[in-house]
Design a protein around this motif. Structure first.
Motif, short mmCIF file in Angstrom:
data_model
loop_
_atom_site.label_atom_id
_atom_site.label_comp_id
_atom_site.label_asym_id
_atom_site.label_seq_id
_atom_site.Cartn_x
_atom_site.Cartn_y
_atom_site.Cartn_z
N MET A 1 0.75 -1.35 0.06
CA MET A 1 -0.09 0.00 -0.01
C MET A 1 0.77 1.27 0.16
SD MET A 1 -3.30 0.50 2.23
CE MET A 1 -3.18 1.35 3.77
N GLU A 2 0.49 2.12 -0.72
CA GLU A 2 1.41 3.43 -0.91
C GLU A 2 1.17 4.33 0.29
OE1 GLU A 2 0.48 5.56 -4.52
OE2 GLU A 2 0.88 3.46 -5.90
N ALA A 3 2.01 4.91 0.60
CA ALA A 3 2.21 6.16 1.88
C ALA A 3 1.00 6.83 1.57
CB ALA A 3 3.57 6.52 1.87
N ASP A 4 0.68 7.47 0.41
CA ASP A 4 -0.43 8.45 0.37
C ASP A 4 -1.71 7.72 0.60
OD1 ASP A 4 0.87 10.58 -0.37
OD2 ASP A 4 0.54 10.49 -2.51
N GLU A 5 -1.92 6.41 0.15
CA GLU A 5 -3.27 5.80 0.62
C GLU A 5 -3.36 5.52 1.94
OE1 GLU A 5 -4.98 4.19 -2.69
OE2 GLU A 5 -5.41 2.16 -1.64
N ARG A 6 -2.32 5.05 2.59
CA ARG A 6 -2.35 4.95 4.04
C ARG A 6 -2.59 6.07 4.70
NH1 ARG A 6 -0.07 0.48 6.58
NH2 ARG A 6 1.27 0.09 4.79
N ALA A 7 -2.25 7.15 4.30
CA ALA A 7 -2.47 8.49 5.10
C ALA A 7 -3.86 8.86 4.78
CB ALA A 7 -1.74 9.71 4.49
N TRP A 8 -4.37 8.64 3.84
CA TRP A 8 -5.91 8.71 3.25
C TRP A 8 -6.87 7.93 4.14
CZ3 TRP A 8 -5.07 8.40 -2.76
CH2 TRP A 8 -4.21 9.68 -3.04
N VAL A 9 -6.50 6.64 4.19
CA VAL A 9 -7.27 5.69 5.09
C VAL A 9 -7.16 6.17 6.37
CG1 VAL A 9 -7.58 3.43 5.76
CG2 VAL A 9 -6.95 3.88 3.45
N ASP A 10 -6.07 6.67 6.87
CA ASP A 10 -6.07 7.17 8.53
C ASP A 10 -6.95 8.45 8.68
OD1 ASP A 10 -4.52 5.21 9.10
OD2 ASP A 10 -2.36 6.33 8.75
N GLY B 1 -12.60 10.84 10.07
CA GLY B 1 -13.48 11.65 9.72
C GLY B 1 -12.94 12.72 8.92
N ASP B 2 -11.88 12.85 8.53
CA ASP B 2 -11.23 14.23 8.19
C ASP B 2 -11.65 14.20 6.45
OD1 ASP B 2 -9.38 16.13 6.81
OD2 ASP B 2 -7.56 14.98 7.25
N ALA B 3 -12.38 15.29 6.33
CA ALA B 3 -12.94 15.85 5.03
C ALA B 3 -11.79 16.07 3.94
CB ALA B 3 -13.72 16.90 4.75
N GLN B 4 -10.77 16.56 4.28
CA GLN B 4 -9.57 16.93 3.51
C GLN B 4 -8.98 15.48 3.06
OE1 GLN B 4 -6.54 19.33 5.45
NE2 GLN B 4 -7.36 21.20 4.63
N ALA B 5 -8.97 14.23 3.50
CA ALA B 5 -8.54 13.27 3.27
C ALA B 5 -9.63 12.76 2.20
CB ALA B 5 -8.30 12.07 4.26
N PHE B 6 -10.90 12.87 2.48
CA PHE B 6 -12.03 12.49 1.40
C PHE B 6 -11.69 13.13 0.11
CE2 PHE B 6 -15.79 13.29 -0.83
CZ PHE B 6 -16.44 12.00 -0.90
N ASP B 7 -11.29 14.52 0.24
CA ASP B 7 -11.05 15.26 -1.09
C ASP B 7 -10.07 14.72 -1.74
OD1 ASP B 7 -13.15 16.92 -0.56
OD2 ASP B 7 -12.00 18.64 0.49
N ALA B 8 -8.93 14.28 -1.15
CA ALA B 8 -7.91 13.66 -1.65
C ALA B 8 -8.00 12.48 -2.59
CB ALA B 8 -6.64 13.55 -0.88
N VAL C 1 -18.86 12.63 5.65
CA VAL C 1 -17.58 11.85 6.03
C VAL C 1 -17.75 11.58 7.61
CG1 VAL C 1 -15.19 12.19 6.27
CG2 VAL C 1 -16.26 12.69 4.38
N GLY C 2 -17.58 10.41 7.88
CA GLY C 2 -17.27 10.04 9.16
C GLY C 2 -18.91 10.04 9.88
N ARG C 3 -20.06 10.41 9.31
CA ARG C 3 -21.20 10.29 9.95
C ARG C 3 -21.76 9.12 10.02
NH1 ARG C 3 -24.31 15.85 8.01
NH2 ARG C 3 -23.24 17.23 8.93
N GLY C 4 -21.64 8.10 9.42
CA GLY C 4 -22.15 6.81 9.16
C GLY C 4 -23.36 7.08 8.40
N PRO C 5 -23.92 5.77 8.05
CA PRO C 5 -25.21 5.88 7.28
C PRO C 5 -26.47 6.64 8.04
CG PRO C 5 -25.15 3.61 8.25
CD PRO C 5 -23.93 4.52 8.55
N SER C 6 -27.30 7.21 7.09
CA SER C 6 -28.45 8.08 7.64
C SER C 6 -29.35 7.36 8.25
CB SER C 6 -29.07 8.73 6.32
OG SER C 6 -30.20 9.41 6.73
N PRO C 7 -29.89 8.10 9.62
CA PRO C 7 -31.04 7.24 9.96
C PRO C 7 -32.43 6.93 9.09
CG PRO C 7 -30.35 9.25 11.45
CD PRO C 7 -29.48 9.26 9.88
N ARG C 8 -32.47 7.59 8.39
CA ARG C 8 -33.54 7.47 7.42
C ARG C 8 -33.68 5.97 6.54
NH1 ARG C 8 -34.40 12.97 3.62
NH2 ARG C 8 -34.74 14.39 5.34
N ARG C 9 -32.47 5.50 6.72
CA ARG C 9 -32.40 4.11 6.01
C ARG C 9 -33.37 3.06 6.92
NH1 ARG C 9 -26.29 1.91 5.96
NH2 ARG C 9 -27.57 0.32 4.91
N PHE C 10 -33.43 3.37 8.31
CA PHE C 10 -34.26 2.67 9.24
C PHE C 10 -35.56 2.91 9.22
CE2 PHE C 10 -29.68 2.90 10.81
CZ PHE C 10 -29.29 1.68 10.51
#
Lengths: 188, 73
Positions: A1-10, A15-22, B38-47
């Motif tokens: 697994m690449e380092a970038d991908e590991r950081a994105w998964v972490d 719940g980091d939105a920036q990781a999601f954007d990447a 992101v990080g919120r989990g599935p919507s409660p509406r699904r239940f």
């Protein structure tokens, strides 16, 4: 697994939105291309793409630390394509129309309109003419560069089944391409 | 021909496929929509739908049992 991908998964697990954007920036073209070529409809591909990334966002905190994001996303996209296909077939049957596997190819599809040359057009049509099961393997291995064993995991088939589909896909593409096939394909 | 040969030849020809991408407005719309979850989990509406169905079916079963008891008694 690449380092970038590991950081994105972490990041996703936190719940980091920036990781999601990447992740979105890295995978959106690949997933969209796969979905467009499987559904052959841009609107459907866009809907499925959104659903796939929504699933990723909602599942972010439950990802395993060693998750391979590419495989994870393509697995979700594959399942969505299967559900979409079933829904299309049910809709066609309810409408009293026998389901057709592919749209008519006499006119240029939006996908074919992207082709810059006759060779590209022939290639796009050759891929489109493959049965979906072969096309999917050809796209995941040929375009996405995934290993056949990884594709077997994504599609839930045995590696042997994937190897067979790969060989048949290549043979059918060579036949469909004819003179447009690369020189190395035409030599025995 | 081996699997590696097939994969290599498919990769060779796939490089010629035209690039496909979303328009930037659609891409941003999708990213923005998903980013909110992101990080919120599935919507409660699904239940909600299964919960409503469970309540309705459960109520009907209770009503049917009471009717049977009433008829027998």
């Amino acid at each position: 697994m690449e380092a970038d991908e590991r950081a994105w998964v972490d990041g996703l697990r936190r719940g980091d939105a920036q990781a999601f954007d990447a992740v979105f920036a890295a995978y959106r073209r690949r997933l969209y291309g796969y979905l467009v070529r499987m559904t052959r409809r841009k609107d459907a591909a866009e809907d499925l793409l959104q659903e796939a990334f929504l699933r990723l966002a909602q599942h972010a905190r439950r990802l395993e630390a060693d998750t391979r994001l590419g495989a994870w996303l393509f697995t979700v996209a594959h399942r969505m394509f299967v559900s979409w296909t079933r829904a299309q077939q049910v809709r066609a049957q309810l409408a009293g129309d026998l389901p057709t596997s592919e749209p008519a190819s006499s006119t240029r599809s939006p996908l074919e309109a992207l082709a810059d040359s006759q060779a590209q057009l022939a290639l796009e049509r050759a891929f489109a003419a493959l049965p979906p099961a072969y096309r999917e393997v050809a796209l995941l291995v040929g375009v996405e560069g995934l290993a056949p064993t990884e594709v077997a995991e994504i599609l839930g088939h045995t590696p042997e089944a994937i190897r067979q589909r790969l060989a048949r896909a290549r043979a059918q593409l060579a036949e469909a391409l004819g003179e447009h096939a690369p020189a190395s394909w035409r030599t025995p | 021909m081996t699997t590696d040969d097939d994969a290599a030849k498919l990769a060779e020809i796939s490089r010629e496929l035209p690039a496909i991408d979303l328009d930037s407005i659609s891409a941003e719309r999708i990213a923005m929509r998903a980013r909110q979850d992101v990080g919120r989990g599935p919507s409660p509406r699904r239940f909600l739908e299964p919960a409503i169905a469970t309540v309705l079916v459960g109520s009907y079963l209770v009503w049917a049992v009471l009717k049977i008891v009433e008829a027998l008694g």
